[in-house]
Write a protein that holds these residues in place. Structure first.
Motif, PDB file in Angstrom:
ATOM      1  N   VAL A 159      -8.688   2.561  -2.540  1.00  0.00           N
ATOM      2  CA  VAL A 159      -8.364   3.311  -1.703  1.00  0.00           C
ATOM      3  C   VAL A 159      -8.612   2.191  -0.170  1.00  0.00           C
ATOM      4  O   VAL A 159      -9.722   1.523  -0.153  1.00  0.00           O
ATOM      5  N   LEU A 160      -7.833   2.209   0.655  1.00  0.00           N
ATOM      6  CA  LEU A 160      -7.973   1.556   1.770  1.00  0.00           C
ATOM      7  C   LEU A 160      -8.397   2.399   2.795  1.00  0.00           C
ATOM      8  O   LEU A 160      -9.138   2.051   3.739  1.00  0.00           O
ATOM      9  N   TRP A 161      -7.714   3.535   2.993  1.00  0.00           N
ATOM     10  CA  TRP A 161      -8.021   4.629   3.941  1.00  0.00           C
ATOM     11  C   TRP A 161      -8.219   6.180   3.371  1.00  0.00           C
ATOM     12  O   TRP A 161      -7.353   6.370   2.548  1.00  0.00           O
ATOM     13  N   PHE A 162      -9.239   6.773   3.516  1.00  0.00           N
ATOM     14  CA  PHE A 162      -9.365   7.992   2.922  1.00  0.00           C
ATOM     15  C   PHE A 162      -9.237   9.162   3.981  1.00  0.00           C
ATOM     16  O   PHE A 162      -9.580   9.117   5.227  1.00  0.00           O
ATOM     17  N   THR A 163      -8.181  10.093   3.695  1.00  0.00           N
ATOM     18  CA  THR A 163      -8.178  11.245   4.896  1.00  0.00           C
ATOM     19  C   THR A 163      -8.720  12.144   4.092  1.00  0.00           C
ATOM     20  O   THR A 163      -9.194  13.381   4.552  1.00  0.00           O
ATOM     21  N   LYS A 164      -8.584  12.227   2.433  1.00  0.00           N
ATOM     22  CA  LYS A 164      -8.932  13.486   1.791  1.00  0.00           C
ATOM     23  C   LYS A 164      -9.959  12.928   0.871  1.00  0.00           C
ATOM     24  O   LYS A 164      -9.499  12.219   0.051  1.00  0.00           O
ATOM     25  N   ALA A 173       0.935  -1.145   0.087  1.00  0.00           N
ATOM     26  CA  ALA A 173      -0.030  -0.044  -0.184  1.00  0.00           C
ATOM     27  C   ALA A 173       0.805   1.214   0.028  1.00  0.00           C
ATOM     28  O   ALA A 173       2.120   1.164   0.274  1.00  0.00           O
ATOM     29  N   TYR A 174       0.567   2.279  -0.489  1.00  0.00           N
ATOM     30  CA  TYR A 174       1.098   3.431  -0.550  1.00  0.00           C
ATOM     31  C   TYR A 174       0.145   4.754  -0.122  1.00  0.00           C
ATOM     32  O   TYR A 174      -1.014   4.715  -0.406  1.00  0.00           O
ATOM     33  N   ASN A 214      -4.425   9.876   0.682  1.00  0.00           N
ATOM     34  CA  ASN A 214      -5.394   8.660   0.968  1.00  0.00           C
ATOM     35  C   ASN A 214      -4.316   7.440   0.915  1.00  0.00           C
ATOM     36  O   ASN A 214      -3.238   7.736   0.440  1.00  0.00           O
ATOM     37  N   VAL A 215      -4.550   6.284   1.431  1.00  0.00           N
ATOM     38  CA  VAL A 215      -3.772   5.013   1.484  1.00  0.00           C
ATOM     39  C   VAL A 215      -4.616   4.320   0.271  1.00  0.00           C
ATOM     40  O   VAL A 215      -5.555   4.154   0.200  1.00  0.00           O
ATOM     41  N   TYR A 216      -3.654   3.928  -0.734  1.00  0.00           N
ATOM     42  CA  TYR A 216      -4.136   2.901  -1.799  1.00  0.00           C
ATOM     43  C   TYR A 216      -3.442   1.675  -1.817  1.00  0.00           C
ATOM     44  O   TYR A 216      -2.259   1.614  -1.084  1.00  0.00           O
ATOM     45  N   PHE A 217      -4.186   0.639  -2.369  1.00  0.00           N
ATOM     46  CA  PHE A 217      -3.460  -0.547  -2.338  1.00  0.00           C
ATOM     47  C   PHE A 217      -2.738  -0.640  -3.895  1.00  0.00           C
ATOM     48  O   PHE A 217      -3.665   0.064  -4.785  1.00  0.00           O
ATOM     49  N   ASP A 218      -1.650  -1.230  -3.814  1.00  0.00           N
ATOM     50  CA  ASP A 218      -0.818  -0.998  -4.955  1.00  0.00           C
ATOM     51  C   ASP A 218      -1.060  -2.435  -5.862  1.00  0.00           C
ATOM     52  O   ASP A 218      -0.356  -3.456  -5.581  1.00  0.00           O
ATOM     53  N   THR A 219      -1.893  -2.333  -6.822  1.00  0.00           N
ATOM     54  CA  THR A 219      -2.462  -3.555  -7.560  1.00  0.00           C
ATOM     55  C   THR A 219      -1.250  -4.148  -8.370  1.00  0.00           C
ATOM     56  O   THR A 219      -0.989  -5.165  -8.842  1.00  0.00           O
ATOM     57  N   SER A 220      -0.163  -3.392  -8.835  1.00  0.00           N
ATOM     58  CA  SER A 220       1.009  -3.759  -9.542  1.00  0.00           C
ATOM     59  C   SER A 220       1.773  -4.719  -8.531  1.00  0.00           C
ATOM     60  O   SER A 220       2.646  -5.456  -9.494  1.00  0.00           O
ATOM     61  N   ARG A 221       1.582  -4.662  -7.490  1.00  0.00           N
ATOM     62  CA  ARG A 221       2.560  -5.722  -6.520  1.00  0.00           C
ATOM     63  C   ARG A 221       1.935  -7.467  -6.955  1.00  0.00           C
ATOM     64  O   ARG A 221       2.692  -7.976  -6.358  1.00  0.00           O
ATOM     65  N   LEU A 222       0.714  -7.334  -7.638  1.00  0.00           N
ATOM     66  CA  LEU A 222       0.156  -8.693  -7.542  1.00  0.00           C
ATOM     67  C   LEU A 222       0.466  -9.189  -8.840  1.00  0.00           C
ATOM     68  O   LEU A 222       0.708  -8.653 -10.014  1.00  0.00           O
ATOM     69  N   GLU A 223       0.750 -10.720  -8.778  1.00  0.00           N
ATOM     70  CA  GLU A 223       0.953 -11.373 -10.054  1.00  0.00           C
ATOM     71  C   GLU A 223      -0.355 -11.480 -10.921  1.00  0.00           C
ATOM     72  O   GLU A 223      -0.087 -11.360 -12.064  1.00  0.00           O
ATOM     73  N   LYS A 238      -3.679   7.824  -7.999  1.00  0.00           N
ATOM     74  CA  LYS A 238      -3.426   6.431  -8.063  1.00  0.00           C
ATOM     75  C   LYS A 238      -2.198   6.323  -9.161  1.00  0.00           C
ATOM     76  O   LYS A 238      -1.925   6.827  -9.989  1.00  0.00           O
ATOM     77  N   ARG A 239      -1.360   5.391  -8.584  1.00  0.00           N
ATOM     78  CA  ARG A 239      -0.240   4.871  -9.506  1.00  0.00           C
ATOM     79  C   ARG A 239      -0.660   3.901 -10.752  1.00  0.00           C
ATOM     80  O   ARG A 239      -0.302   3.838 -11.929  1.00  0.00           O
TER      81      ARG A 239
END
Ligand code: AMP
Ligand code: ZN
Length: 483
Positions: A192-197, A143-144, A149-158, A185-186
């Motif tokens: 989004v895993l967590w929104f602050t904005k 995640a980044y 906001n905190v996002y899950f990085d789907t490029s890490r998945l096979e 988003k990358r």
């Protein structure tokens, strides 16, 4: 038992992780409005799955969330917050809206004989669980943090797409009508895993977190709630087909990245209830509720029967004509059960087992509920005593949940009461069918007989005969049947 698994795209033998318990998770309702009967189709079919598993001997622990935060109006991460939208519409607080529609949902479920899952957890109860998962995903680089906001990085998945061979471009948020691309988003599928904005500065419910005050994304709630109550391994995850992407796809991405191993073995998706103009949808606002069916005089259980008459993996078209037919079949079914008389005879075990075998085989084959309903009709036709038939019907109804025995008892009571109202003159339908026109004519014939107007009595009998109704006099009454 065989169950179609959306993840393998085959009908798989169902083998739970542990022989002692089946762990089952269901995506619960978003409580910003009433559930429509499409949503409830999904819950009816999931209820059949749970009850069938119990019926064939499994222990089941079933958990369901209540989405009372974080579900945005689009299935992507943009759009308006659905709870906030509901609160504004009704000029109430978000919590009041959540409470009201959660109660309404369970009231509808009650009317449809849908069992309440063992654990029902509002998403707002488990913020710490989401923070724990997101923290680890951040620590391990899944995640980044970007733009608040905190996002899950789907490029890490096979492998990201699990359930379908969608063209990746079709899933691109940026190309969907009315949805802006989130430039934080990358990768286009990151979520989004967590929104602050977010765009909604007036978001009512916010919590402190390592990334700032905010609220969880929609997908994380189901991973968090499932793991909180069912641990690291899940046997079956269910939901409507629209949940397969992106919701379930994202649940798998974050859960398996967090756990470091496979999470859920079987994915069950219920196809949609459609109207002639397309999918019935809560957010479009044009939907039918259980209350509306009741207002129009339908028994909610006739809708349940309507759902059971078709397979959960086929989309189902709703029309009033179809529902009329289901209501007619339901009434006839109750009448036929009401016509059975318990005489205290022993249950014929051979007949019972033969009937049950067919019923179980139907449901064991990927929940073929329409064949299970046929197996129920077979009971009524079977050459055995009424006590055996009643025992089989009560047994099958543990899964079908059509209240057949209770409704038939009530029907018998109603018929008795009618007989009393008619002044000790009992009208008995040989099939248990109720027809007020026929009953009125039989009473008129009785009145004519009392007045010694035998010509009129015979005329009424002939009139009924011409309409295909045969009446036979019995002590203190008459019985009738269609011939
Ligand atoms: P929601 O309250 O919108 O989160 O939806 C609750 C459940 O209903 C989810 O499992 C959805 O996938 C499902 N669902 C939504 N629309 C339909 C429909 N038209 N037919 C069947 N299931 C649906
Ligand atoms: Zn979910």
């Amino acid at each position: 038992m065989k169950l179609y698994n959306s993840a393998t795209r085959t009908k798989d033998d169902f083998v739970p992780n542990s022989p002692d318990i089946v762990k089952m998770y269901t995506c619960g309702p978003t409580v910003y409005h009433f559930a429509h009967i499409g949503n409830l189709r999904s819950y009816i079919m999931e209820d059949i799955l749970e009850k069938h598993l119990r019926y064939v001997g499994y222990n089941v622990k079933r958990v369901m969330n209540i989405t009372d935060v974080g579900h945005l109006t689009s299935d992507a991460d943009e759009g308006e917050d659905k709870m906030l939208k509901g609160a504004k519409r009704e000029n109430k607080s978000v919590m009041d809206i959540a409470r009201f529609y959660t109660d309404a949902f369970f009231s509808d479920c009650g009317k449809l004989n849908i069992k309440t899952p063992d654990v029902v957890e509002p998403a707002t109860n488990c913020i710490d669980d989401y923070i724990k998962i997101i923290t680890k995903l951040m620590d391990t680089g899944y995640a980044y943090f970007s733009g608040g906001n905190v996002y899950f990085d789907t490029s890490r998945l096979e492998k990201y797409y699990i359930f379908n061979d969608f063209n990746a471009d079709d899933l691109d948020v940026g190309v969907r009508e009315g949805v802006e691309e989130d430039t934080n988003k990358r990768n286009k599928n990151d979520f989004v895993l967590w929104f602050t904005k977010s765009k909604f500065e007036d978001q009512a419910l916010k919590w402190d977190s390592p990334w700032g005050v905010g609220y969880p994304g929609w997908h994380i709630e189901c991973s968090g709630i499932s793991m909180k109550h069912l641990g690291e391994d899940l046997d079956i995850h269910c939901g409507g087909i629209d949940n397969a992407f992106p919701h379930h796809t994202n649940e798998i991405a974050q859960s398996e990245s967090y756990l470091g191993h496979k999470w859920c073995n079987y994915w069950m998706h219920v196809l949609h209830l459609n109207t002639n103009s397309g999918k019935m949808s809560k957010s479009k606002g044009e939907f039918l509720t259980v209350a509306l069916l009741e207002e129009k005089g339908y028994d909610p259980l006739a809708y349940r029967l309507f759902c059971l008459q078709s397979h959960y993996r086929k989309s189902l078209v709703f029309s009033w004509e179809n529902l009329d037919n289901a209501q007619g079949s339901y009434n006839k079914l109750i009448n036929r059960v009401a016509a059975l008389k318990s005489t205290g005879e022993a249950v014929d075990e051979n007949a019972f087992n033969a009937l049950k075998e067919k019923f179980v085989a139907a449901l064991d084959n990927d929940l073929n509920t329409s064949l299970a309903v046929t197996a129920l009709y077979d009971v009524l036709k079977y050459n055995t005593n009424d006590d055996t038939k009643l025992a089989a019907i009560a047994d099958f109804d543990k899964v079908l949940s059509l209240s057949l025995i209770e409704k038939a008892d009530r029907r018998r009571e109603d018929l008795k009461k009618q007989a009393v109202v008619a002044g000790q003159f009992t009208i008995v339908s040989e099939t248990g069918e109720q027809d007020s026109e026929v009953e009125a004519k039989i009473l008129a014939r009785q009145d004519a007989k009392k007045a010694k107007n035998f010509a009129e009595a015979d005329r009424i009998r002939d009139e009924l005969k011409a309409a295909g109704i045969e009446i036979t006099d019995i002590p203190h009454g008459a019985k009738w049947k269609r011939v």
